[in-house]
Design an enzyme around this catalytic site. Sequence first.
Site, PDB file in Angstrom:
ATOM      1  NE  ARG A 304      52.496  15.427  70.311  1.00 37.01           N
ATOM      2  CZ  ARG A 304      52.448  16.204  71.399  1.00 37.01           C
ATOM      3  NH1 ARG A 304      51.411  16.997  71.584  1.00 37.01           N
ATOM      4  NH2 ARG A 304      53.406  16.171  72.289  1.00 37.01           N
ATOM      5  NE  ARG A 336      54.985  24.908  62.928  1.00 34.84           N
ATOM      6  CZ  ARG A 336      55.400  26.038  62.376  1.00 34.84           C
ATOM      7  NH1 ARG A 336      55.497  26.139  61.084  1.00 34.84           N
ATOM      8  NH2 ARG A 336      55.737  27.065  63.127  1.00 34.84           N
ATOM      9  CB  THR A 434      53.253  11.246  73.766  1.00 42.43           C
ATOM     10  OG1 THR A 434      53.996  10.662  72.699  1.00 42.43           O
ATOM     11  CG2 THR A 434      52.379  12.371  73.224  1.00 42.43           C
ATOM     12  CB  ALA A 503      57.348  17.477  71.323  1.00 37.63           C
ATOM     13  CD  GLU A 706      54.590  19.952  67.591  1.00 38.74           C
ATOM     14  OE1 GLU A 706      54.865  20.042  68.801  1.00 38.74           O
ATOM     15  OE2 GLU A 706      54.442  18.876  67.034  1.00 38.74           O
TER      16      GLU A 706
END
Lengths: 755, 477
Positions: A304, A336, A434, A503, A706
């Site tokens: 990420r 987060r 991801t 996520a 997030e």
Amino acid sequence: MKNFDTPGHTRGSSPFIDDLPELPGTLHGVAVPSPVAHGILRDLDLSAALVTDGVVRVLTAGNVPGENQIGGIIPDEPLLAEGEVHFVGQPVALVVADSPLAARRAAKKVRVDVEELPPLFDPREAAARGMFIAPPRRLVLGDPDLAWPGCEVVVEGRADTGGQEHLYLEMQGAVAVPEARGRMVVHSSTQAPTAVQRAVAGVLGWAMNRVEVNVPRLGGAFGGKEDQANAWAALAALAAAELDRPVKVVLQRHEDLRMTGKRHPYSADFKIGLSRDLRIQAYEVTLYQNSGAAADLSTAVLERSLFHATNSYYIPHVRVTGMCCRTHLPPFTAFRGFGGPQAMFVMEAAIARAAEALGVPAWRIQDRNLLRDQDELPCGMRVHQSQARRSFDEVRERFNFEGVRSDIDRFNAEHRRQKQGLSLMPVCFGISFTNTMLNQAGALVHVYTDGSASVSTGAVEMGQGVNTKILRIVARTLGLDEGCVHMEHTNTTRVANTSPTAASSGADLNGMAALLAAQTLRERLQAVAGELLGVSAASVEMCHGQVLAEGASRELSWAGLVETAYQRRINLSAQALYATPHLQYDKQQEKGTPFAYHVFGTAMTRVTVDCLRGTYTVDAVQAVHDAGRSLDPLIDRGQAEGGIVQGIGWMTMEDLVYDAAGHLRSNALSTYKVPDLHAVPGMLEVAFLEDADNPRAVMRSKAIGEPPFMYGIGTYFALLQALQAFRPDRPAFFEAPMTPERVFRFLHDPSGTDG
Amino acid sequence: MQNIHSTSPGDSTIHFVLNRQVVDTPASPGMVLLDFLRREHRLVGTKEGCREGDCGACTVLLGEPGPDGVRYRTVASCLLPLAAVADRHVVTIEGLNHATLTPVQQAIVDEGATQCGFCTPGFVVALTGFLLGDEEVCAEQALAAMEGNICRCTGYVSLVRAARRLGDRFGSGLPPPGQRIPALMEAGVLPPGFDEATGGLGERVPVPPPAGGMIVAGGTDLFVQDPEKFLPGPLRSLDREPGLHGIRVEGGDVCIGAATPTEDLLQSAEVRAAVPGIEHYLRLVSSRLMRHRATVAGNLVNASPIGDLSIMLLALDAVLDISGEAGRRTLPVRSFFKAYKDVDLRPGELIEAIRWASTPGRMFHFEKVSKRRYLDIASVNTALSLTLEGGLMRRVGLSAGGVAPVPLFLAETSAGLEGQPPEPAVVDEAVTRAGSELAPIDDVRGSADYKRRLAQSLIRAHFIELFPESIGGGGSP
């Protein structure tokens, strides 16, 4: 509607793991930590612990009947140390006693004999020695090497961010209850029930179908209970299976702080090149992730980071390299933002450095390079429905950016010992795991014969309001009042193979699964109603517990319809799976479409620095945020506000300090400070973009968990600007958190850069 | 109300009222209330968050019967030994609940001011304690009431909105402190019958403290350091001893009973008159939740090199009244700290009171820098006390913490300032001289070099704040 859990919260009647009534005979487990960061485990002397009052058993690696392994992505993390120890706090044994106090007393008496080996804590040093969790990865767009010569200015630098303790208020914990026929029920404070189920089954050597994981709710998690909950559940289950008694493992705060993983610290080198008109032509960055002693989720976190290396900007030539560096600290884990914040900090640092070189404010560079639709990201994905420009412009207009700028210029001219700073922080954050595989969720909806409905999903409620959103989706779909729908605890026997609630995707995935299940039920009931009323099924609607046909109310209630459907033996339960469409990623080519969509927004931050004392206040954070069509504005506002304050904490006061031997020195709430009431910005405003839309998520909403966290990064750069107003002779430095000590050194060191 | 055990004074049980139930428990007086509530009574709405008084998740109300009725204060149950609740009224979140949500609970629900919910009961108790307490009911005080509570989810903004809502609603309608219970019951903040629970407490003759027990004052540090030490009991809880409490002015001295909670200092008109600005400084030191228990003598005896009150009392040149088997003696605070965590207190001795001269025209200033501005342990703190006589500084007392193994009185620097005018050159010289008296070490709160230079800056800050024209250079800061 309010989050339906909140009345119970205010009455103290929402139970957490440690609040569940204890079954008679419940025992308590306490882990014995490794006292050193790296070494060969020679011997464990349990004799004194075993004769301590109340102690029932002490378990070590040799007692594990299945695999002594809880690693999720990579099997490199033993449940109990075996052969070697790799971090201070690594569990080497579990003391089981009839009270937590007895277990803790005995745990202190276990003598851990370790032959020490040299420890390693610096990720760059680990990289130099090739100590990687997995092979380094690289994303490339265009060719930076061809672009550098054409740039007007090229600057380089280094940027570092510290780790962050989650400080979920409820500590890690689990209760394992053995049942007849070789079953185990585990009540766990986890974001990932299936991960716990898998870890418990693996450790016991059982099939997963004999392990039931139940999650009532979490007292906060923030990523800290995604992978890190596994150990405590597996330890409880190990003891429960061995002793055939219920066993509870609930950490105390100081144990949780010392033994569990935190946000990854990163160190990075960057190089950025711009043309005369402030367009970023090329960007190269190398990320050294301090992964800690085991993989945990580090490879995913790094991925990420790679995907967010250019934040909210289009850059034609990019090379991003990332490395998971193995060190002798507790395995760092999800938090987060999941690697996104660390990468975005470097991007903003590069812009700040370039701005300094060019003698322009950073916001002009930001402004010049915002993502537009169809821009290609380094991962190969093209941007769809970018709100980067809109949010950047709206925040400046709505909160009077120009006026505040001139106020600050005047303030700084008039004040000698106080300086103010202002920053803009655009954020672009991709939504989806991801790891494409994880973008699936299941739901199970029952309608009972009295017309009431219950919903089970894989989502875990941890305060983010996901269950309220799902309840609302189901109620709307079935045409029921929200009071007629009940959300069940998350349980692996009702919904199997759950992805972690992480996520930011909990509501997107599980909400959509619940929507699909509810739609199935609605269609079945519409068919019955159509037959009963002699109309087409398609013309039947349900609203507030009443049935309408062809737009008119009929003498048929929802409950009556359900009763008839039951008599006709119609299936009143529906299960559904949602899998996010169009996602694919090729890790060989490092190209693909990893995200369903992106969330955009921009925050404006104003700070004041007391230059005599090296202290500061965050005066205002004002954001324009893209929430799509919010499923619940009150919940989404709370997520945004909480994320921003947590992000400010990461950038300012939250300072993880380890000593030279790898012991955490900021190991209590007295030494690790998170924002308190007084640390909140004097003004904190979040405005949602009007008329925002999102065809790619449930009911056109957007994920919220997030993205707002990263607005906190703006605090660092606003502070930096204020510091340089006092010391225009000193170049910027990029080392977060911006503690009062770093501020003081910058303001008062004679010269040179901060060390 | 049900009396589950009858008891007579002198036996070893602890008698108190828990919500609406009379409790007589043989549990150890050294057991902390949090464990007693959760384990013995399954009152699990009171949460364990840190066991060091830093998060407020375990907040309960402690009611002390007095001549004017029961006075309630919020306390952290994780640091409160059972000995300290004897003959008092303990109110947990369960004791506030009734059929409908209370206005406090409703405000939190309406503002979405709870997310995971783990900290929420603590906030509800804190805000209820505020309405029930000694403070003026306004939005600002409502916020101050929550400062000891940590919430990791909401960012506090929604909690602030909820607190403002309560401040606005109850701001003008409530009777003065001490007479609010009927009105709060009427408004539903307290459950029906709340005032009946304490009926028997005031009439009971308190049990005298056990002889030879371990001495505990507020316990806010002792129960962080080593709670297990107190489990076997017995305990001598100083808050049972009226002689050690209270603030009075005696012969030109301000005299503080050793076991007086620091919140009482903050609220005392005498103390505020004698030490200008102290109410602001004490707010920096600790949360109200802690100030309700932490005592002045406890801060001294704890001997933390960074103790905020120790630093203030050093500058004020306070004197300790000490009693022991060998009789009484007095000792200047400036002679009290001998070495790291070592003080001039012999076995069996007890500080009874702390005194300092109530000097007319005293100028006083306190500075503190920590990673978090409020309610954190300082990296460096410092205090300066002086009078100005004929344009010259007299009775100069300068102290600093975090710069030596003990809370440090800067004797040479103070002496050097004596009789000097407050002028830039004098201050420069004092700052330089102070540098040679400071000997900080590297630790989690900062490097030695930083702490030394920070202390010097803060010493300069005293003079800038006290003499803005002559030292601060006038004009804007």
